[in-house]
Motif scaffolding. Sequence first.
Motif, mmCIF file in Angstrom:
data_model
loop_
_atom_site.group_PDB
_atom_site.id
_atom_site.type_symbol
_atom_site.label_atom_id
_atom_site.label_comp_id
_atom_site.label_asym_id
_atom_site.label_seq_id
_atom_site.Cartn_x
_atom_site.Cartn_y
_atom_site.Cartn_z
ATOM 1 N N SER A 1 -24.710 -12.805 -6.400
ATOM 2 C CA SER A 1 -25.219 -11.563 -6.996
ATOM 3 C C SER A 1 -24.210 -10.453 -6.737
ATOM 4 N N ASP B 1 -24.549 -7.322 -7.513
ATOM 5 C CA ASP B 1 -25.172 -6.073 -7.075
ATOM 6 C C ASP B 1 -25.605 -6.111 -5.613
ATOM 7 N N TRP C 1 -33.752 -12.388 -4.619
ATOM 8 C CA TRP C 1 -33.336 -12.467 -6.021
ATOM 9 C C TRP C 1 -33.141 -13.907 -6.489
ATOM 10 N N TYR D 1 -35.945 -16.013 -8.491
ATOM 11 C CA TYR D 1 -36.121 -16.053 -9.949
ATOM 12 C C TYR D 1 -35.302 -17.207 -10.540
ATOM 13 N N ILE E 1 -24.470 -13.186 -11.277
ATOM 14 C CA ILE E 1 -25.305 -12.220 -12.004
ATOM 15 C C ILE E 1 -24.974 -10.792 -11.583
ATOM 16 N N GLY F 1 -25.829 -6.411 -13.068
ATOM 17 C CA GLY F 1 -26.469 -5.617 -14.114
ATOM 18 C C GLY F 1 -26.337 -4.131 -13.899
ATOM 19 N N PRO G 1 -31.770 -0.055 -12.975
ATOM 20 C CA PRO G 1 -32.278 0.253 -11.637
ATOM 21 C C PRO G 1 -33.359 -0.756 -11.259
ATOM 22 N N GLY H 1 -36.702 -2.139 -9.606
ATOM 23 C CA GLY H 1 -38.005 -1.627 -9.183
ATOM 24 C C GLY H 1 -38.375 -0.288 -9.795
ATOM 25 N N GLY I 1 -39.324 0.060 -12.999
ATOM 26 C CA GLY I 1 -40.242 -0.126 -14.116
ATOM 27 C C GLY I 1 -39.531 -0.483 -15.412
ATOM 28 N N SER J 1 -36.251 -5.137 -14.435
ATOM 29 C CA SER J 1 -35.025 -5.852 -14.085
ATOM 30 C C SER J 1 -35.349 -7.302 -13.746
ATOM 31 N N SER J 2 -36.549 -7.529 -13.195
ATOM 32 C CA SER J 2 -36.894 -8.904 -12.809
ATOM 33 C C SER J 2 -37.046 -9.799 -14.045
ATOM 34 N N GLU K 1 -42.187 -15.387 -12.570
ATOM 35 C CA GLU K 1 -42.635 -14.223 -11.781
ATOM 36 C C GLU K 1 -44.005 -14.468 -11.190
HETATM 37 P P1 ADP Z 1 -38.541 -4.192 -11.865
HETATM 38 O O1 ADP Z 1 -38.763 -5.456 -12.592
HETATM 39 O O2 ADP Z 1 -39.511 -3.119 -12.227
HETATM 40 O O3 ADP Z 1 -37.149 -3.678 -11.925
HETATM 41 P P2 ADP Z 1 -39.262 -5.849 -9.632
HETATM 42 O O4 ADP Z 1 -39.616 -5.523 -8.230
HETATM 43 O O5 ADP Z 1 -40.223 -6.601 -10.458
HETATM 44 O O6 ADP Z 1 -38.833 -4.485 -10.315
HETATM 45 O O7 ADP Z 1 -37.921 -6.709 -9.631
HETATM 46 C C1 ADP Z 1 -36.831 -6.356 -8.840
HETATM 47 C C2 ADP Z 1 -36.262 -7.612 -8.216
HETATM 48 O O8 ADP Z 1 -35.600 -8.394 -9.235
HETATM 49 C C3 ADP Z 1 -35.188 -7.318 -7.186
HETATM 50 O O9 ADP Z 1 -35.750 -7.121 -5.906
HETATM 51 C C4 ADP Z 1 -34.347 -8.590 -7.243
HETATM 52 O O10 ADP Z 1 -34.946 -9.635 -6.515
HETATM 53 C C5 ADP Z 1 -34.400 -8.954 -8.728
HETATM 54 N N1 ADP Z 1 -33.275 -8.328 -9.433
HETATM 55 C C6 ADP Z 1 -33.335 -7.370 -10.379
HETATM 56 N N2 ADP Z 1 -32.121 -6.994 -10.805
HETATM 57 C C7 ADP Z 1 -31.242 -7.720 -10.104
HETATM 58 C C8 ADP Z 1 -29.814 -7.788 -10.054
HETATM 59 N N3 ADP Z 1 -29.060 -7.001 -10.812
HETATM 60 N N4 ADP Z 1 -29.266 -8.676 -9.212
HETATM 61 C C9 ADP Z 1 -30.033 -9.457 -8.425
HETATM 62 N N5 ADP Z 1 -31.365 -9.435 -8.410
HETATM 63 C C10 ADP Z 1 -31.977 -8.581 -9.221
#
Ligand code: ADP
Length: 381
Positions: A65, A67, A86, A89, A111, A113, A116, A118, A120, A123-124, A156
């Motif tokens: 990852s 990020d 992360w 998923y 991966i 991105g 932001p 968490g 909303g 990102s998940s 999820e």
């Molecule tokens: P949202 O979907 O609203 O952004 P979530 O809490 O559902 O918030 O998802 C966030 C989680 O998704 C992060 O804690 C991480 O596990 C995973 N995630 C999201 N973006 C990335 C990224 N760029 N790289 C790695 N993991 C990510």
Amino acid sequence: MNSKIIACFSQLFAADPLVVFAPGRINLIGEHTDYQEGFVFPAAVKQGIWAGITKNELGLCRLYSLDFDQEFSFELDSMSPKKGHWATYVMGICTLFKQAGYRIKEFDLVIGGNLPLGAGLSSSAALSVAVGLGISEAFDLHIPKKDLARYAQKAEQLFAGVNCGIMDPYSSVFGQEGKAMLLDCRSQSHDYLPVKLGEYKLVLVHSKVSHSLAASAYNQRRSACEESVSLLQTTYPELLSLRDLSLTDLPKVKYLLPAGLFPKAKHVISECSRVLEAAKALSRNDLVHLGQLLKASHQSLSQDFEVSCVELDFLAQEVIGMEGVLGARMMGGGFGGCLLGLVKESAWVSIQEKITAAYQKKYLLTPDFIEVAPGGGAQKI
Ligand code: ADP
Ligand code: MG
């Protein structure tokens, strides 16, 4: 980001990957309606997750990852996806693909991105869809688009512990440049509607808070809706979900439900009606009415559904009162995250300055501002 993924991949794994992109999403209106088979009105955004992938012959999946600057590896025969990481998923998607009978082998994956986390913007879901599409492409699985969305949702639900609806992965998969999707969560089908905002634009104000009750409250609200449905079924035997009721049913519903449940049901029923209204307003370019619906949605989410928080309510109140703002509402599950606003482009800079000053003064927090516009869905680059 694409070139960053490729450079990182070549450094770590000495190979040239296939790269896919999956976007995050906004939801114009229709919050907490998806799990009652209602209507939502999302659009994919230009920001998202990129995934580079190649097959390997090592008996091990190797992940990185960008990020989090973190590596992770696992064997396909002994995966243990755990909440809160992360890589969950990725393992979740692999587990589901294997269960469905898809023949997947080991791979390397990078991966990264620009969404932001968490906030909303889902990102998940973007991550799960990117991983699913990447694996589908790398192993020539030709997984249908709708299935990709469903696997991402299941990943999820089963592995990240979030009992989420179909909207987020669906929007990531089916997004189209310049368009929003009026999505019927019962039939899981959608109509595209052009988003023409003229001198206005969609913006997000990130509250920078995410209260810890979000996940438990989400599940409680879901249960409250299900309880209402089962209570109402004695009077409405055909009722499958709150989506089957309309505004004219509200007086009867109020009579039939306990005082604690009625406002929650009222939110879902009225929000579904607002979604359909919003689609009509957008079609006839009535942005003023769209703005009013956003405000009404916030009010309902805050007062009736009780999923807002003081910070979001403060931001909403401030933003709505400013010149050049047609409407705003909290977006996403609630208890933090972002406010979505419909604002005049020429007023945006001064709006940001005023909100920053007011928010800093009140909560000692500096909000983030994100401009969003409807973008294309998940794709191979
Ligand atoms: P949202 O979907 O609203 O952004 P979530 O809490 O559902 O918030 O998802 C966030 C989680 O998704 C992060 O804690 C991480 O596990 C995973 N995630 C999201 N973006 C990335 C990224 N760029 N790289 C790695 N993991 C990510
Ligand atoms: Mg999420």
